[in-house]
Design a protein around this motif. Structure first.
Motif, PDB file in Angstrom:
ATOM      1  N   PHE A  79      11.025  96.567 -18.883  1.00  0.00           N
ATOM      2  CA  PHE A  79      10.661  97.701 -19.371  1.00  0.00           C
ATOM      3  C   PHE A  79      10.923  97.779 -20.579  1.00  0.00           C
ATOM      4  CE2 PHE A  79      12.148 101.982 -21.026  1.00  0.00           C
ATOM      5  CZ  PHE A  79      11.452 102.889 -20.109  1.00  0.00           C
ATOM      6  N   LYS A  80      12.174  97.358 -21.381  1.00  0.00           N
ATOM      7  CA  LYS A  80      12.452  97.325 -22.758  1.00  0.00           C
ATOM      8  C   LYS A  80      11.523  96.374 -23.603  1.00  0.00           C
ATOM      9  CE  LYS A  80      17.327  97.960 -22.168  1.00  0.00           C
ATOM     10  NZ  LYS A  80      18.751  97.298 -22.309  1.00  0.00           N
ATOM     11  N   THR A  81      10.882  95.301 -22.817  1.00  0.00           N
ATOM     12  CA  THR A  81       9.917  94.538 -23.462  1.00  0.00           C
ATOM     13  C   THR A  81       8.618  95.210 -23.854  1.00  0.00           C
ATOM     14  OG1 THR A  81      10.929  92.442 -22.527  1.00  0.00           O
ATOM     15  CG2 THR A  81       8.706  92.209 -23.444  1.00  0.00           C
ATOM     16  N   SER A  82       8.250  95.770 -22.874  1.00  0.00           N
ATOM     17  CA  SER A  82       6.943  96.654 -22.929  1.00  0.00           C
ATOM     18  C   SER A  82       7.217  97.964 -23.940  1.00  0.00           C
ATOM     19  CB  SER A  82       6.662  97.264 -21.578  1.00  0.00           C
ATOM     20  OG  SER A  82       6.626  96.146 -20.518  1.00  0.00           O
ATOM     21  N   ALA A  83       8.371  98.250 -24.015  1.00  0.00           N
ATOM     22  CA  ALA A  83       8.620  99.457 -24.993  1.00  0.00           C
ATOM     23  C   ALA A  83       8.600  98.845 -26.524  1.00  0.00           C
ATOM     24  CB  ALA A  83       9.940 100.063 -24.871  1.00  0.00           C
ATOM     25  N   PRO A  87      20.704  93.684  -9.258  1.00  0.00           N
ATOM     26  CA  PRO A  87      20.141  92.780 -10.393  1.00  0.00           C
ATOM     27  C   PRO A  87      18.636  92.761 -10.424  1.00  0.00           C
ATOM     28  CG  PRO A  87      22.012  91.810  -8.805  1.00  0.00           C
ATOM     29  CD  PRO A  87      21.759  92.986  -8.380  1.00  0.00           C
ATOM     30  N   SER A  88      17.984  92.849  -9.512  1.00  0.00           N
ATOM     31  CA  SER A  88      16.506  93.150  -9.559  1.00  0.00           C
ATOM     32  C   SER A  88      15.919  94.301 -10.455  1.00  0.00           C
ATOM     33  CB  SER A  88      15.818  93.037  -8.221  1.00  0.00           C
ATOM     34  OG  SER A  88      16.049  94.239  -7.353  1.00  0.00           O
ATOM     35  N   LEU A  89      16.580  95.418 -10.069  1.00  0.00           N
ATOM     36  CA  LEU A  89      16.532  96.472 -11.135  1.00  0.00           C
ATOM     37  C   LEU A  89      16.736  96.537 -12.453  1.00  0.00           C
ATOM     38  CD1 LEU A  89      17.576  99.358  -8.703  1.00  0.00           C
ATOM     39  CD2 LEU A  89      15.098  98.836  -9.262  1.00  0.00           C
ATOM     40  N   VAL A  90      18.048  96.009 -12.574  1.00  0.00           N
ATOM     41  CA  VAL A  90      18.422  95.540 -14.194  1.00  0.00           C
ATOM     42  C   VAL A  90      17.426  94.622 -14.642  1.00  0.00           C
ATOM     43  CG1 VAL A  90      20.095  94.244 -15.422  1.00  0.00           C
ATOM     44  CG2 VAL A  90      20.929  95.764 -13.571  1.00  0.00           C
ATOM     45  N   ALA A  91      16.865  93.506 -13.906  1.00  0.00           N
ATOM     46  CA  ALA A  91      15.894  92.744 -14.617  1.00  0.00           C
ATOM     47  C   ALA A  91      14.597  93.477 -14.914  1.00  0.00           C
ATOM     48  CB  ALA A  91      15.527  91.403 -13.451  1.00  0.00           C
ATOM     49  N   ARG A  92      14.128  94.514 -13.980  1.00  0.00           N
ATOM     50  CA  ARG A  92      13.015  95.308 -14.369  1.00  0.00           C
ATOM     51  C   ARG A  92      13.229  96.221 -15.600  1.00  0.00           C
ATOM     52  NH1 ARG A  92       8.866  96.302 -10.569  1.00  0.00           N
ATOM     53  NH2 ARG A  92       8.218  97.316 -12.439  1.00  0.00           N
ATOM     54  N   MET A  93      14.435  96.649 -15.772  1.00  0.00           N
ATOM     55  CA  MET A  93      14.731  97.529 -16.950  1.00  0.00           C
ATOM     56  C   MET A  93      14.543  96.777 -18.263  1.00  0.00           C
ATOM     57  SD  MET A  93      14.943 100.477 -15.865  1.00  0.00           S
ATOM     58  CE  MET A  93      15.419 101.112 -17.488  1.00  0.00           C
ATOM     59  N   GLU A 142      11.038  97.386  -6.268  1.00  0.00           N
ATOM     60  CA  GLU A 142      11.619  97.968  -7.620  1.00  0.00           C
ATOM     61  C   GLU A 142      10.759  99.105  -8.247  1.00  0.00           C
ATOM     62  OE1 GLU A 142      13.290  94.416  -6.255  1.00  0.00           O
ATOM     63  OE2 GLU A 142      11.187  94.744  -6.733  1.00  0.00           O
ATOM     64  N   ASP A 143       9.455  99.199  -7.876  1.00  0.00           N
ATOM     65  CA  ASP A 143       8.543 100.144  -8.496  1.00  0.00           C
ATOM     66  C   ASP A 143       8.947 101.557  -7.883  1.00  0.00           C
ATOM     67  OD1 ASP A 143       6.977  98.548 -10.148  1.00  0.00           O
ATOM     68  OD2 ASP A 143       5.691  97.971  -8.572  1.00  0.00           O
ATOM     69  N   LEU A 144       9.494 101.473  -6.607  1.00  0.00           N
ATOM     70  CA  LEU A 144       9.940 102.905  -6.085  1.00  0.00           C
ATOM     71  C   LEU A 144      10.975 103.613  -7.047  1.00  0.00           C
ATOM     72  CD1 LEU A 144      10.177 101.450  -2.597  1.00  0.00           C
ATOM     73  CD2 LEU A 144       8.473 103.469  -3.094  1.00  0.00           C
ATOM     74  N   VAL A 145      11.735 102.848  -7.776  1.00  0.00           N
ATOM     75  CA  VAL A 145      12.780 103.405  -8.919  1.00  0.00           C
ATOM     76  C   VAL A 145      12.031 103.443 -10.260  1.00  0.00           C
ATOM     77  CG1 VAL A 145      15.266 103.144  -9.521  1.00  0.00           C
ATOM     78  CG2 VAL A 145      14.593 102.502  -7.095  1.00  0.00           C
ATOM     79  N   VAL A 146      11.530 102.625 -10.601  1.00  0.00           N
ATOM     80  CA  VAL A 146      11.465 102.405 -12.094  1.00  0.00           C
ATOM     81  C   VAL A 146      10.137 103.205 -12.711  1.00  0.00           C
ATOM     82  CG1 VAL A 146      12.509 100.261 -12.433  1.00  0.00           C
ATOM     83  CG2 VAL A 146      10.402 100.240 -12.040  1.00  0.00           C
ATOM     84  N   HIS A 147       9.250 103.530 -11.380  1.00  0.00           N
ATOM     85  CA  HIS A 147       8.264 104.302 -11.957  1.00  0.00           C
ATOM     86  C   HIS A 147       8.738 105.626 -12.530  1.00  0.00           C
ATOM     87  CE1 HIS A 147       7.565 107.673  -9.113  1.00  0.00           C
ATOM     88  NE2 HIS A 147       8.239 107.109  -8.462  1.00  0.00           N
ATOM     89  N   ARG A 148       9.938 106.044 -12.045  1.00  0.00           N
ATOM     90  CA  ARG A 148      10.154 107.495 -12.535  1.00  0.00           C
ATOM     91  C   ARG A 148      10.768 107.348 -13.899  1.00  0.00           C
ATOM     92  NH1 ARG A 148      13.406 111.220  -8.099  1.00  0.00           N
ATOM     93  NH2 ARG A 148      11.863 110.813  -6.449  1.00  0.00           N
ATOM     94  N   LEU A 149      10.847 106.218 -14.579  1.00  0.00           N
ATOM     95  CA  LEU A 149      11.133 105.865 -15.972  1.00  0.00           C
ATOM     96  C   LEU A 149       9.741 105.659 -16.703  1.00  0.00           C
ATOM     97  CD1 LEU A 149      14.325 103.959 -15.686  1.00  0.00           C
ATOM     98  CD2 LEU A 149      14.042 106.242 -15.811  1.00  0.00           C
ATOM     99  N   ALA A 150       8.591 105.551 -15.973  1.00  0.00           N
ATOM    100  CA  ALA A 150       7.525 104.957 -16.667  1.00  0.00           C
ATOM    101  C   ALA A 150       6.757 105.925 -18.030  1.00  0.00           C
ATOM    102  CB  ALA A 150       6.312 104.699 -15.617  1.00  0.00           C
ATOM    103  N   ASP A 151       7.247 107.031 -17.865  1.00  0.00           N
ATOM    104  CA  ASP A 151       6.819 107.926 -19.309  1.00  0.00           C
ATOM    105  C   ASP A 151       7.736 107.483 -20.353  1.00  0.00           C
ATOM    106  OD1 ASP A 151       5.028 109.078 -17.822  1.00  0.00           O
ATOM    107  OD2 ASP A 151       5.765 111.124 -17.744  1.00  0.00           O
ATOM    108  N   HIS A 152       8.881 106.951 -20.134  1.00  0.00           N
ATOM    109  CA  HIS A 152       9.694 106.603 -21.428  1.00  0.00           C
ATOM    110  C   HIS A 152       9.419 105.139 -21.921  1.00  0.00           C
ATOM    111  CE1 HIS A 152      12.099 109.932 -20.775  1.00  0.00           C
ATOM    112  NE2 HIS A 152      12.349 109.664 -19.649  1.00  0.00           N
ATOM    113  N   GLU A 153       8.445 104.518 -21.012  1.00  0.00           N
ATOM    114  CA  GLU A 153       7.919 103.142 -21.608  1.00  0.00           C
ATOM    115  C   GLU A 153       7.477 102.975 -23.000  1.00  0.00           C
ATOM    116  OE1 GLU A 153       7.006  99.084 -19.131  1.00  0.00           O
ATOM    117  OE2 GLU A 153       6.016 100.913 -18.764  1.00  0.00           O
ATOM    118  N   THR A 154       6.476 103.908 -23.093  1.00  0.00           N
ATOM    119  CA  THR A 154       5.781 104.155 -24.591  1.00  0.00           C
ATOM    120  C   THR A 154       6.362 105.166 -25.272  1.00  0.00           C
ATOM    121  OG1 THR A 154       4.241 105.384 -23.091  1.00  0.00           O
ATOM    122  CG2 THR A 154       3.671 102.987 -23.419  1.00  0.00           C
TER     123      THR A 154
END
Length: 213
Positions: free
Chosen positions: A133-137, A124-130, A59-71
């Motif tokens: 992401f929201k929790t960290s944000a 579903p696993s990517l939706v769960a990671r998102m 999943e990190d292969l995808v969501v890392h591209r959104l990492a800057d938006h987390e904070t």
């Protein structure tokens, strides 16, 4: 020292980018669940061990591209000009994102962005990671509110949860409309109106957030 990364660091950055690009290309072509980590490693010409050194999970292969938006919301609150309320700064930032067609607002109809969005929603696993992401944000935003607006801890947590949720709903609605064929330019006016309404509703409930910086 000129502040530029050294040769070793540049090599690591190129390897990371090559792995990511190979993964996204395969995922978009075949689907996230249909592609194995081994296939990504082979396409990127690295070992699985090397791949996992850069990306601990598939999943990190995808969501890392959104990492800057987390904070991102937290950074906006910390960087706001003195005397500006946190919610005002966040509203202005979101409206600017709509104007610039920032993908995080859901208002970007570039074909690859649309395909990436659909791919995430179909896995579903990517939706769960998102959701993570929201929790960290939320956590980062609550901390920024406590530190810069003198907001009590519980109030900051409540406010952060509401703000992150509202921004998520706005982005999801924009993305859904674009996925059904609406053009970003045609959607912009409606997206702005929805954002203005959403932040007005937030403001009515979050009036006690101080503008202290």
């Amino acid at each position: 020292m000129d502040g530029k990364p050294g040769l070793r660091e540049r090599k690591k950055q190129r390897t990371r980018a090559a792995i990511s690009d190979a993964a996204i290309a395969l995922f978009l072509e075949h689907g996230f669940n249909q592609v194995s980590v081994a296939q990504v490693a082979e396409a990127a010409e690295v070992s699985k061990r090397t791949l996992f050194a850069y990306f601990p999970t598939k999943e990190d292969l995808v969501v890392h591209r959104l990492a800057d938006h987390e904070t991102e919301a937290a950074r906006v609150v910390r960087a706001r000009t003195p005397g500006t309320a946190p919610l005002t700064a966040l509203r202005e930032h979101f409206l600017k994102g709509l104007q610039e067609r920032d993908p995080i607002t859901g208002l970007n109809d570039h074909p690859q962005v649309l395909r990436l969005t659909r791919m995430i929603l179909d896995a579903p696993s990517l939706v769960a990671r998102m959701d993570q992401f929201k929790t960290s944000a939320e956590r980062a935003l609550a901390e920024a509110l406590r530190e810069t607006a003198d907001t009590p801890e519980l109030t900051a947590r409540f406010a952060a949860a509401q703000i992150v949720a509202v921004q998520g709903v706005l982005a999801q609605d924009n993305a859904r409309r674009l996925a059904h064929g609406e053009a970003a330019d045609a959607r912009h006016t409606g997206a702005v109106a929805d954002a203005e309404l959403a932040f007005a509703l937030l403001e009515n409930g979050l009036r006690q957030l101080s503008s202290r910086h």
